[in-house]
Design an enzyme around this catalytic site. Structure first.
Site, PDB file in Angstrom:
ATOM      1  N   ARG A 161       0.855  -1.185   0.000  1.00 45.99           N
ATOM      2  CA  ARG A 161       0.000   0.000   0.000  1.00 45.99           C
ATOM      3  C   ARG A 161       0.889   1.232   0.000  1.00 45.99           C
ATOM      4  O   ARG A 161       1.896   1.286   0.713  1.00 45.99           O
ATOM      5  CB  ARG A 161      -0.925   0.019   1.232  1.00 45.99           C
ATOM      6  CG  ARG A 161      -2.109  -0.927   1.142  1.00 45.99           C
ATOM      7  CD  ARG A 161      -3.118  -0.499   0.069  1.00 45.99           C
ATOM      8  NE  ARG A 161      -4.265  -1.395  -0.044  1.00 45.99           N
ATOM      9  CZ  ARG A 161      -4.358  -2.425  -0.882  1.00 45.99           C
ATOM     10  NH1 ARG A 161      -3.361  -2.716  -1.695  1.00 45.99           N
ATOM     11  NH2 ARG A 161      -5.454  -3.161  -0.924  1.00 45.99           N
ATOM     12  N   ASP A 204       4.533  -0.279  -7.012  1.00 45.54           N
ATOM     13  CA  ASP A 204       3.282  -0.600  -7.716  1.00 45.54           C
ATOM     14  C   ASP A 204       2.117   0.150  -7.076  1.00 45.54           C
ATOM     15  O   ASP A 204       0.997   0.112  -7.581  1.00 45.54           O
ATOM     16  CB  ASP A 204       3.022  -2.112  -7.649  1.00 45.54           C
ATOM     17  CG  ASP A 204       1.827  -2.529  -8.503  1.00 45.54           C
ATOM     18  OD1 ASP A 204       1.772  -2.113  -9.678  1.00 45.54           O
ATOM     19  OD2 ASP A 204       0.954  -3.260  -7.991  1.00 45.54           O
TER      20      ASP A 204
HETATM   21  P1  NAD Z   1      -1.570 -11.104   4.863  1.00 50.18           P
HETATM   22  O1  NAD Z   1      -2.613 -10.649   5.800  1.00 50.18           O
HETATM   23  O2  NAD Z   1      -1.513 -12.552   4.488  1.00 50.18           O
HETATM   24  O3  NAD Z   1      -0.120 -10.715   5.426  1.00 50.18           O
HETATM   25  C1  NAD Z   1       0.165  -9.488   6.017  1.00 50.18           C
HETATM   26  C2  NAD Z   1       1.251  -9.737   7.032  1.00 50.18           C
HETATM   27  O4  NAD Z   1       1.618  -8.474   7.580  1.00 50.18           O
HETATM   28  C3  NAD Z   1       0.811 -10.640   8.199  1.00 50.18           C
HETATM   29  O5  NAD Z   1       1.753 -11.663   8.413  1.00 50.18           O
HETATM   30  C4  NAD Z   1       0.745  -9.676   9.371  1.00 50.18           C
HETATM   31  O6  NAD Z   1       1.052 -10.293  10.623  1.00 50.18           O
HETATM   32  C5  NAD Z   1       1.828  -8.681   8.969  1.00 50.18           C
HETATM   33  N1  NAD Z   1       1.741  -7.428   9.708  1.00 50.18           N
HETATM   34  C6  NAD Z   1       0.657  -6.810  10.225  1.00 50.18           C
HETATM   35  N2  NAD Z   1       1.033  -5.712  10.881  1.00 50.18           N
HETATM   36  C7  NAD Z   1       2.384  -5.638  10.766  1.00 50.18           C
HETATM   37  C8  NAD Z   1       3.358  -4.722  11.244  1.00 50.18           C
HETATM   38  N3  NAD Z   1       2.998  -3.669  12.004  1.00 50.18           N
HETATM   39  N4  NAD Z   1       4.657  -4.953  10.945  1.00 50.18           N
HETATM   40  C9  NAD Z   1       5.014  -6.025  10.207  1.00 50.18           C
HETATM   41  N5  NAD Z   1       4.137  -6.923   9.751  1.00 50.18           N
HETATM   42  C10 NAD Z   1       2.840  -6.726  10.020  1.00 50.18           C
HETATM   43  O7  NAD Z   1      -1.715 -10.188   3.573  1.00 50.18           O
HETATM   44  P2  NAD Z   1      -1.166 -10.505   2.113  1.00 50.18           P
HETATM   45  O8  NAD Z   1      -2.211 -11.242   1.345  1.00 50.18           O
HETATM   46  O9  NAD Z   1       0.211 -11.068   2.209  1.00 50.18           O
HETATM   47  O10 NAD Z   1      -1.125  -9.025   1.527  1.00 50.18           O
HETATM   48  C11 NAD Z   1      -0.158  -8.088   1.965  1.00 50.18           C
HETATM   49  C12 NAD Z   1      -0.528  -6.721   1.451  1.00 50.18           C
HETATM   50  O11 NAD Z   1      -0.396  -6.705   0.014  1.00 50.18           O
HETATM   51  C13 NAD Z   1      -2.012  -6.380   1.692  1.00 50.18           C
HETATM   52  O12 NAD Z   1      -2.121  -5.660   2.883  1.00 50.18           O
HETATM   53  C14 NAD Z   1      -2.402  -5.537   0.507  1.00 50.18           C
HETATM   54  O13 NAD Z   1      -2.418  -4.194   0.939  1.00 50.18           O
HETATM   55  C15 NAD Z   1      -1.285  -5.735  -0.502  1.00 50.18           C
HETATM   56  N6  NAD Z   1      -1.769  -6.209  -1.813  1.00 50.18           N
HETATM   57  C16 NAD Z   1      -1.390  -5.522  -2.925  1.00 50.18           C
HETATM   58  C17 NAD Z   1      -1.815  -5.962  -4.188  1.00 50.18           C
HETATM   59  C18 NAD Z   1      -1.392  -5.263  -5.466  1.00 50.18           C
HETATM   60  O14 NAD Z   1      -2.002  -5.501  -6.512  1.00 50.18           O
HETATM   61  N7  NAD Z   1      -0.382  -4.431  -5.452  1.00 50.18           N
HETATM   62  C19 NAD Z   1      -2.633  -7.080  -4.279  1.00 50.18           C
HETATM   63  C20 NAD Z   1      -2.986  -7.762  -3.106  1.00 50.18           C
HETATM   64  C21 NAD Z   1      -2.546  -7.318  -1.874  1.00 50.18           C
END
Ligand code: NAD
Length: 341
Positions: A235, A259
């Protein structure tokens, strides 16, 4: 269910229509994003289906509730653009698609990193001009370099594994929950500050929360090793873009691949090629030779779009039938109420 689909692009329609053959919902497509001004378009629908830059703040949700909308289906994983507290108060159920294809995003992340490191985007532009000179295109091997992965959930874990097992990087990780499967392959969890200060590559995969907002800022950027590469496919607001620009100008950052961008809602997903972009910060970012930006496309694979459409329509079918919602976003997920960033 009667579903108003906002921020619709041709590819949304294609994959939702295909998936809907198995559900039979009534889908109505709208091009505008959902916000307080466009909420009225949802009149006569039971649900709205939205994406990353629709703005579901309390005002928008109140308007939706007033016209009888009872369900919000996010066709994405992140939900920082929804005021979940307001939705709960108004009795609007919110669902998302938590894991449509972590491979799509992790593979794109690696693609961005390779392009940035080896300057593939610049080489391609040169070759198109019949310029086959290699000066200025020197990269560095990934093997043996230290990569720091912030957030080792579904996407981050895949990126960490690929960097460790596929490229032979030393991988540092930071997360509020440790993944033993990653420590088992030699990935070390360290505090976030230590990761930022000790990595040659920093890649962001945590959600946007109050704790992660601007996690790369003037203070943390000042601790980077020289020539560190930064990749953000998570994000935009994880990075303070103004501070990043100062670090780039001071030559303290090796390169940046994004991205996502914190003010992307005003730009991304639209063809603005005939218009004047007024965001000076974004325009400045594009002037650096070591910055590579894509318009939030990491999710854009056939597999991901199929999974997004199917899971979204299944969630709404479950809601209609009164079945438990597997991907509901309840009060336990409230991390930040307020407008989207
Ligand atoms: P997920 O929920 O599986 O993983 C997120 C991880 O971040 C978890 O392990 C969580 O414990 C950790 N986390 C939470 N707070 C944290 C902190 N303060 N410090 C460090 N780690 C922390 O999510 P995901 O499916 O792996 O997705 C990750 C991110 O990717 C999403 O939040 C989304 O914003 C982004 N995303 C982007 C796209 C894109 O097209 N660019 C597509 C999908 C998701």
């Amino acid at each position: 269910m009667r579903i108003a689909v906002f921020a619709t692009k041709a590819y949304d329609r294609r994959f939702l229509d295909l998936a809907n053959a198995g559900f039979g919902h009534e889908l109505r497509y709208f091009e505008p994003r959902l916000d307080g001004e466009t909420a009225g378009l949802a009149a006569g629908h039971d649900a709205v289906c939205v994406f990353v830059n629709d703005r579901l703040d309390a005002g928008t949700l109140e308007r939706l509730a007033a016209i009888g909308v009872r369900h919000v289906a996010l066709r994405c994983a992140g939900y920082n653009n929804v005021d979940l507290a307001a939705a709960g108060r108004l009795g609007i159920a919110v669902v998302h698609v938590p894991a449509y294809s972590p491979e799509a995003i992790s593979e794109f992340t690696i693609g961005l990193l390779l392009a940035l490191d080896r300057k593939i985007h610049r080489a391609w532009a040169r070759v198109r001009e019949n310029n086959f000179a290699l000066d200025g295109l020197i990269g560095r091997n990934l093997a043996g370099r230290t990569a720091g992965v912030i957030g080792t959930g579904r996407i981050g874990a895949l990126v960490a594994r690929t960097l460790r097992l596929g490229f032979g990087c030393e991988v540092l990780a930071s997360d509020i929950v440790e993944d033993p499967a990653l420590t088992a392959i030699g990935i070390r969890y360290v505090p976030r500050d230590a990761l930022i200060a000790s990595s040659d590559i920093v890649t962001l995969h945590c959600p946007l929360t109050p704790d992660t907002h601007h996690l790369l800022n003037a203070t943390s950027l000042a601790t980077l090793r020289p020539d560190t590469l930064i990749v953000n496919t998570s994000r935009g607001a994880l990075i303070d873009t103004a501070a990043l620009i100062q670090s780039l100008k001071a030559r303290r950052v090796g390169g940046v691949a994004l991205d996502v961008y914190e003010q992307e809602a005003d730009l991304f997903f639209e063809d603005l090629s005939d218009q004047i972009v007024e965001d000076d910060i974004f325009q400045r970012l594009l002037t650096f030779p070591n910055v590579l930006v894509t318009g939030h496309q990491a999710f854009l694979t056939e597999e991901a779009l199929t999974a997004i459409a199917t899971v979204t329509l299944q969630s709404l079918a479950d809601a209609e039938a009164g079945r438990p919602l597997a991907h509901a976003l309840g009060a336990d997920r409230i991390v930040r109420a307020g407008p989207a960033r």
